[in-house]
Write a protein that holds these residues in place. Structure first.
Motif, mmCIF file in Angstrom:
data_model
loop_
_atom_site.group_PDB
_atom_site.id
_atom_site.type_symbol
_atom_site.label_atom_id
_atom_site.label_comp_id
_atom_site.label_asym_id
_atom_site.label_seq_id
_atom_site.Cartn_x
_atom_site.Cartn_y
_atom_site.Cartn_z
ATOM 1 N N LYS A 14 0.884 -1.492 -0.026
ATOM 2 C CA LYS A 14 -0.337 0.252 0.241
ATOM 3 C C LYS A 14 0.684 0.897 -0.151
ATOM 4 O O LYS A 14 0.160 2.365 0.092
ATOM 5 N N GLU A 15 2.157 1.689 0.549
ATOM 6 C CA GLU A 15 2.552 2.424 0.428
ATOM 7 C C GLU A 15 3.149 2.905 -0.761
ATOM 8 O O GLU A 15 3.111 4.433 -1.101
ATOM 9 N N MET A 16 3.086 2.349 -2.017
ATOM 10 C CA MET A 16 2.895 2.538 -3.362
ATOM 11 C C MET A 16 1.450 2.845 -3.902
ATOM 12 O O MET A 16 0.740 2.281 -4.049
ATOM 13 N N PHE B 208 6.840 9.275 -4.115
ATOM 14 C CA PHE B 208 5.460 9.407 -3.349
ATOM 15 C C PHE B 208 5.445 8.245 -2.753
ATOM 16 O O PHE B 208 6.033 7.374 -3.031
ATOM 17 N N ARG B 209 5.599 7.908 -1.720
ATOM 18 C CA ARG B 209 5.149 7.366 -0.862
ATOM 19 C C ARG B 209 4.147 7.236 0.003
ATOM 20 O O ARG B 209 3.820 7.781 1.016
ATOM 21 N N ASP B 210 2.623 6.005 0.425
ATOM 22 C CA ASP B 210 1.963 6.740 1.257
ATOM 23 C C ASP B 210 2.221 5.819 2.282
ATOM 24 O O ASP B 210 1.354 4.673 2.362
ATOM 25 N N GLU B 211 3.005 6.638 2.993
ATOM 26 C CA GLU B 211 3.767 6.465 4.289
ATOM 27 C C GLU B 211 2.024 6.299 4.977
ATOM 28 O O GLU B 211 1.035 7.011 5.381
ATOM 29 N N ILE B 212 2.385 5.159 6.154
ATOM 30 C CA ILE B 212 0.678 4.931 7.225
ATOM 31 C C ILE B 212 0.845 6.616 7.996
ATOM 32 O O ILE B 212 -0.125 7.040 8.089
ATOM 33 N N ILE C 65 10.775 15.489 6.935
ATOM 34 C CA ILE C 65 11.270 14.324 7.740
ATOM 35 C C ILE C 65 10.457 12.761 7.545
ATOM 36 O O ILE C 65 11.708 12.410 6.831
ATOM 37 N N ARG C 66 9.381 12.814 7.787
ATOM 38 C CA ARG C 66 9.032 11.317 6.861
ATOM 39 C C ARG C 66 7.313 11.983 5.982
ATOM 40 O O ARG C 66 6.479 12.129 6.738
ATOM 41 N N GLY C 67 7.707 12.312 4.756
ATOM 42 C CA GLY C 67 6.501 13.082 3.639
ATOM 43 C C GLY C 67 6.202 12.032 3.448
ATOM 44 O O GLY C 67 6.605 10.904 3.354
HETATM 45 MG MG MG Z 1 10.731 3.853 4.071
#
Ligand code: MG
Ligand code: ATP
Length: 440
Positions: free
Chosen positions: A91-93, A139-143, A150-152
């Motif tokens: 799901k990060e993609m 783009f990473r759909d970070e949880i 820093i964590r976008g």
């Molecule tokens: Mg990572």
């Protein structure tokens, strides 16, 4: 730049949503604006710093002989099917359907696309070694996007990919890139530590994360004190450096640690870069083959080398700030010098400020001239918050004697100087950093 005409939307209050100092200061100084969760607009001052960091990375990549390209942010899912990563990424993609119902992915990284370029154009061992890189949005759909940039979710990354004929050559490439990373971080005025990283199914020791050292960093780093000694030596033994023990909290296992606990040094850091020997994982999966010197076909050995460019802006702040605000290292500062006009209605004062603006500008320095009709306290606080490395304070009393005060933002030291002396002091700073660019 004249502050009265600039777009610098500073905040008086600390934004409640910011948990870390870099996020707080970037919002307070009007560098970024959150557009959506984990997605930021870069406002003029933020953009200036981002571009400087980008340029240092670019120069050091060019110096090791990799070539800049640009690959699309939207990539066909088919390429990811070929490498087998379409399902693995999860799901990060972010996946998007176009009008023909074809699936596109917003690139979280670009091994597939670059391997595809390789198989279109690389024919023989004579084409290698070769390396390609880009500085492109990911783009990473970070949880849990957090801590500002820093964590976008959408973030800028430098990603380089290299192709070599065999392991021996790939290893040389790896160490060349390793030293380029050290140079890159040093030029930005931050100390970095390379720690051994998980290599996954490929094995071996050829993967390192580069952490910027900052007291406020999230990762705890454990390392062999010999690394500090090695780093001070005149010529760096890269191989020794990469093989000495250094690990981050996720990887440090006291049971397996080669050093006794009392020998270990610990520090805090933020992961800025990750370098990786990939072996033939992608060249095999995607059928990238070249003709060898013996006439036989072979799969090139690849490497990938990332730096988080937007994250780097925050990391520099985490490593360089005090209770008043940011303290920019000269090479990445949005402006080199702040000029503070302490009495805009006084003609002699304003004349000196304008002359300084012109003189410093002609030398190639970037100035931020606070020409606003504001109280001294406001001007001091804003300039300290913005963190320009040098401030020139011009007030009516000193102006009458053609004198100004030169303040070093980091040390707080203030010197009373003639206008020319102040200009010369800044000139020697400029020359010092210009020399640094050409060393080693
Ligand atoms: Mg990572
Ligand atoms: P992390 O463990 O922090 O998620 P990663 O291992 O997923 O990082 P890489 O795939 O190696 O990261 O990406 C290269 C670099 O890109 C990282 O070293 C980091 O500086 C940056 N980066 C990765 N994810 C993000 C993100 N969500 N926001 C900003 N920068 C990022």
């Amino acid at each position: 730049m004249r502050l009265s005409q600039y777009f610098l939307p500073t905040l008086k209050e600390n934004p409640a949503e910011a948990q870390v100092v870099s996020h707080r200061l970037m919002l307070r100084a009007g560098m970024i604006s959150q557009t959506a969760a984990g997605s930021y607009s870069w406002l003029p001052m933020g953009k200036r710093v981002l571009s400087k960091i980008e340029q240092i990375i670019r120069e050091e990549q060019n110096r090791v002989g990799v070539h800049e390209i640009t690959m699309p942010t939207l990539q066909p899912d088919e390429l990811w099917q070929e490498s087998g990563r379409s399902d693995a990424y999860g799901k990060e993609m972010l996946r998007i359907k176009d009008r023909h119902e074809r699936t596109l992915v917003y690139a979280p990284t670009a091994e597939e696309v670059v391997t595809d370029i390789g198989r279109r154009f690389m024919k023989s061992y004579r084409d290698l070694p070769v390396g390609l890189y880009q500085i492109q949005w990911k783009f990473r759909d970070e949880i849990r996007p957090r801590f500002g940039v820093i964590r976008g979710r959408e973030f800028l990354m430098k990603d380089a990919y290299t192709f070599d004929v065999d392991f021996e050559s790939a290893e040389k490439t790896y160490y060349r890139m390793f030293s380029a990373y050290q140079k890159t971080f040093a030029r930005m005025g931050v100390a970095a530590l390379a720690v051994q990283a998980e290599t996954g199914p490929i094995g071996g020791t050829l993967s390192h994360e580069f952490h910027v050292l900052a007291q406020t960093g999230e990762s705890t780093l454990f390392y062999d004190p010999k690394i500090d000694e090695l780093k001070q030596a005149d010529t760096l033994d890269l191989k020794a450096l990469t093989e000495l023990y250094a690990a981050s909290d996720e990887l440090h296992d006291p049971a397996k640690c080669p050093l006794k606990e009392e020998e270990l040094r610990t520090t805090k850091g933020i992961e800025m870069g990750h370098i990786f020997y990939l072996g033939m994982k992608y060249s095999e999966a995607m059928g990238l083959q070249l003709q060898g010197a013996d006439g036989k076909m072979f799969h090139p050995h690849m490497g990938c080398f990332g730096i988080g460019v937007t994250r780097m802006v925050a990391a520099v702040i985490e490593a360089n700030h005090d209770e008043k605000g940011m303290i920019w290292p000269w090479p990445v500062a949005p402006f080199h010098v702040g000029i503070l006009n302490m009495r805009v209605k006084d003609e002699a004062t304003s004349q000196i400020c304008e002359a300084l603006e012109e003189k410093l500008g002609a030398m190639g320095l970037q100035t931020l001239y606070d020409d606003r009709d504001e109280r001294a306290g406001v001007k001091f606080a804003d300039m300290d918050l913005i963190g320009v490395p040098y401030q020139i304070l011009v007030g009516p009393k000193n102006a009458a004697n053609q004198q100004v005060e030169l303040k070093n933002r980091r040390t707080g030291e203030v010197e009373l100087l003639s206008v020319d002396e102040a200009v010369n002091a800044l000139k020697s700073q400029q020359e010092h950093f210009a020399r640094q660019v050409f060393q080693g």
